[in-house]
Design an enzyme around this catalytic site. Structure first.
Site, PDB file in Angstrom:
ATOM      1  N   ASN A  37      46.375  33.196  44.849  1.00 44.70           N
ATOM      2  CA  ASN A  37      47.207  34.206  45.537  1.00 44.70           C
ATOM      3  C   ASN A  37      48.561  34.716  44.034  1.00 44.70           C
ATOM      4  O   ASN A  37      49.438  33.709  44.254  1.00 44.70           O
ATOM      5  CB  ASN A  37      46.820  33.373  46.615  1.00 44.70           C
ATOM      6  CG  ASN A  37      46.227  33.251  47.896  1.00 44.70           C
ATOM      7  OD1 ASN A  37      44.557  33.917  47.779  1.00 44.70           O
ATOM      8  ND2 ASN A  37      46.072  32.962  48.397  1.00 44.70           N
TER       9      ASN A  37
ATOM     10  N   HIS B 221      47.642  32.894  39.238  1.00 49.31           N
ATOM     11  CA  HIS B 221      48.101  34.752  38.650  1.00 49.31           C
ATOM     12  C   HIS B 221      49.248  35.327  39.059  1.00 49.31           C
ATOM     13  O   HIS B 221      48.880  36.295  38.743  1.00 49.31           O
ATOM     14  CB  HIS B 221      46.591  34.940  39.985  1.00 49.31           C
ATOM     15  CG  HIS B 221      45.445  34.620  39.391  1.00 49.31           C
ATOM     16  ND1 HIS B 221      44.151  34.431  40.194  1.00 49.31           N
ATOM     17  CD2 HIS B 221      44.960  34.117  38.799  1.00 49.31           C
ATOM     18  CE1 HIS B 221      43.344  34.247  39.449  1.00 49.31           C
ATOM     19  NE2 HIS B 221      43.704  33.760  38.525  1.00 49.31           N
TER      20      HIS B 221
ATOM     21  N   CYS C 236      60.168  41.420  32.120  1.00 44.38           N
ATOM     22  CA  CYS C 236      59.718  42.635  30.665  1.00 44.38           C
ATOM     23  C   CYS C 236      59.677  42.026  29.970  1.00 44.38           C
ATOM     24  O   CYS C 236      60.298  40.848  29.628  1.00 44.38           O
ATOM     25  CB  CYS C 236      61.300  43.267  30.431  1.00 44.38           C
ATOM     26  SG  CYS C 236      62.259  43.630  28.982  1.00 44.38           S
TER      27      CYS C 236
ATOM     28  N   GLY D  37      39.238  29.204  50.615  1.00 45.79           N
ATOM     29  CA  GLY D  37      39.228  30.316  51.088  1.00 45.79           C
ATOM     30  C   GLY D  37      39.046  31.259  49.789  1.00 45.79           C
ATOM     31  O   GLY D  37      39.587  32.536  48.595  1.00 45.79           O
TER      32      GLY D  37
ATOM     33  N   ASN E 245      35.657  27.411  53.768  1.00 44.51           N
ATOM     34  CA  ASN E 245      34.593  28.557  53.568  1.00 44.51           C
ATOM     35  C   ASN E 245      33.790  29.296  54.964  1.00 44.51           C
ATOM     36  O   ASN E 245      32.872  28.067  54.273  1.00 44.51           O
ATOM     37  CB  ASN E 245      34.953  29.129  51.664  1.00 44.51           C
ATOM     38  CG  ASN E 245      34.232  30.758  51.651  1.00 44.51           C
ATOM     39  OD1 ASN E 245      34.044  31.188  52.538  1.00 44.51           O
ATOM     40  ND2 ASN E 245      34.892  30.916  50.348  1.00 44.51           N
TER      41      ASN E 245
HETATM   42  N1  APR Z   1      39.567  31.261  55.738  1.00 45.00           N
HETATM   43  C1  APR Z   1      38.771  31.114  54.228  1.00 45.00           C
HETATM   44  N2  APR Z   1      38.052  31.657  53.970  1.00 45.00           N
HETATM   45  C2  APR Z   1      37.720  32.475  53.746  1.00 45.00           C
HETATM   46  C3  APR Z   1      38.446  33.611  54.628  1.00 45.00           C
HETATM   47  C4  APR Z   1      39.284  32.249  56.195  1.00 45.00           C
HETATM   48  N3  APR Z   1      39.534  32.333  57.301  1.00 45.00           N
HETATM   49  N4  APR Z   1      38.097  34.760  54.856  1.00 45.00           N
HETATM   50  C5  APR Z   1      37.177  34.742  53.900  1.00 45.00           C
HETATM   51  N5  APR Z   1      37.743  33.506  52.760  1.00 45.00           N
HETATM   52  C6  APR Z   1      36.776  33.242  51.505  1.00 45.00           C
HETATM   53  C7  APR Z   1      35.676  34.441  51.421  1.00 45.00           C
HETATM   54  O1  APR Z   1      34.451  33.719  52.371  1.00 45.00           O
HETATM   55  C8  APR Z   1      35.374  34.102  50.008  1.00 45.00           C
HETATM   56  O2  APR Z   1      34.505  33.490  49.810  1.00 45.00           O
HETATM   57  O3  APR Z   1      37.607  33.559  50.991  1.00 45.00           O
HETATM   58  C9  APR Z   1      36.642  34.338  49.847  1.00 45.00           C
HETATM   59  C10 APR Z   1      37.858  35.340  49.167  1.00 45.00           C
HETATM   60  O4  APR Z   1      37.129  35.263  47.659  1.00 45.00           O
HETATM   61  P1  APR Z   1      37.985  36.547  46.631  1.00 45.00           P
HETATM   62  O5  APR Z   1      38.046  37.390  47.375  1.00 45.00           O
HETATM   63  O6  APR Z   1      37.514  36.984  45.905  1.00 45.00           O
HETATM   64  O7  APR Z   1      39.425  35.662  46.369  1.00 45.00           O
HETATM   65  P2  APR Z   1      39.281  34.473  45.288  1.00 45.00           P
HETATM   66  O8  APR Z   1      38.189  33.697  44.579  1.00 45.00           O
HETATM   67  O9  APR Z   1      40.853  34.690  45.476  1.00 45.00           O
HETATM   68  O10 APR Z   1      39.444  35.348  43.958  1.00 45.00           O
HETATM   69  C11 APR Z   1      39.971  35.135  42.889  1.00 45.00           C
HETATM   70  O11 APR Z   1      40.064  37.463  41.429  1.00 45.00           O
HETATM   71  O12 APR Z   1      40.803  39.602  41.628  1.00 45.00           O
HETATM   72  C12 APR Z   1      40.891  38.656  41.107  1.00 45.00           C
HETATM   73  O13 APR Z   1      42.986  37.268  40.898  1.00 45.00           O
HETATM   74  C13 APR Z   1      42.060  38.604  41.738  1.00 45.00           C
HETATM   75  O14 APR Z   1      43.173  36.031  42.515  1.00 45.00           O
HETATM   76  C14 APR Z   1      41.757  36.960  42.941  1.00 45.00           C
HETATM   77  C15 APR Z   1      40.418  36.188  42.615  1.00 45.00           C
END
Ligand code: APR
Length: 242
Positions: free
Chosen positions: A93, A110, A118, A176, A202
């Site tokens: 995040n 990230h 810059c 998550g 998750n």
């Molecule tokens: N508690 C725990 N998990 C949760 C919750 C919650 N309240 N709500 C949603 N989730 C889970 C979803 O089920 C999903 O598996 O969080 C996950 C979010 O997945 P993504 O949106 O793909 O996020 P992430 O894995 O952090 O993405 C990785 O992708 O676009 C790039 O750079 C961006 O850092 C990001 C990377």
């Protein structure tokens, strides 16, 4: 199971960690990439073509994040970091929510919404909703959000710090993340190879859920504060074939 049973703990977080604070995830329902094409807002080519458009998109995200607050899961992790000698949060995040909750050892894979850079004159912190400075004061180049965008390489030093923490971890808790973006998948494999006890938090199953010793299908704000109590949320042990 107690935190004290583990000499080194890694908490690996993704967008789902901040979902209950009101910060949208990237994928799935309400995900950022469903409303915005990353090709227009989150890659170097978009920045070179339209730097103000890309800055405005990130300012929108900053204002949104500033209107959100850390939840009970963030607060619990910060308290764990104060009570245990070795807790490293490795996060995908960019929202800085762990730090706002009080966590200090945070590896930001990230980058951060709260920094600009810059290419020639380095990184500057900028904490407001709108950017205080949009061009580099030294050379007038547009300042780029210090975020790892699509098609960017990860910072080698940051990657090495995360891998080192994971390789020595005795407990690896993923919270998550869909685990689909590199190096998330690799980190989970690394934790497995290193012999860490692995817990996934998750509400939804993920592709690599089978790697985990315990899977907690509950939101982060509920699951984390109960991680070490016997009255934890519904816990499922995934089938293992090794
Ligand atoms: N508690 C725990 N998990 C949760 C919750 C919650 N309240 N709500 C949603 N989730 C889970 C979803 O089920 C999903 O598996 O969080 C996950 C979010 O997945 P993504 O949106 O793909 O996020 P992430 O894995 O952090 O993405 C990785 O992708 O676009 C790039 O750079 C961006 O850092 C990001 C990377």
């Amino acid at each position: 199971m107690n935190a004290a049973d583990f000499a080194h703990i890694v908490i690996f977080t993704g967008a789902g960690m901040s979902a209950e604070s009101g910060v949208p995830t990237y994928r799935g329902q309400g995900g950022i990439w469903a409303s915005y094409r990353w090709q227009d807002y989150a890659c170097q080519a978009a920045f070179e073509q339209a730097p103000r458009r890309v800055q405005r998109f990130h300012e929108l995200r900053r204002r949104h994040v500033l209107s959100c607050a850390p939840h009970a899961g963030h607060t619990w992790l910060a308290a764990l970091g104060r009570s245990h000698p070795s807790v490293t949060i490795v996060t995908q995040n960019t929202d800085g929510m762990h730090q706002r909750a009080g966590s200090r050892t945070v590896v930001e894979l990230h980058g951060s919404l709260w920094r600009l850079r810059c290419a020639d004159h380095g990184v500057r912190e900028d904490l407001g909703g709108n950017y205080a400075v949009r061009r580099c004061p030294a050379c007038a180049a547009w300042l780029r959000p210090d975020i790892v965008w699509f098609e960017d390489a990860l910072d080698e030093r940051v990657l090495a710090a995360a891998a080192a923490a994971i390789a020595r971890s005795e407990l690896f808790v993923s919270v998550g993340t869909s685990g689909v973006v590199w190096p998330a998948a690799g980190f989970q494999q690394l934790a497995r190879r290193s012999g860490a006890r692995m817990i996934e938090v998750n509400p939804e199953p993920c592709g690599l859920s089978h790697l985990y010793d315990r899977v907690v299908r509950a939101p982060a704000s509920v699951a984390l504060p109960r991680l070490f109590t016997s009255a934890g949320p519904a816990v499922m042990s995934p089938p293992r074939d090794d």
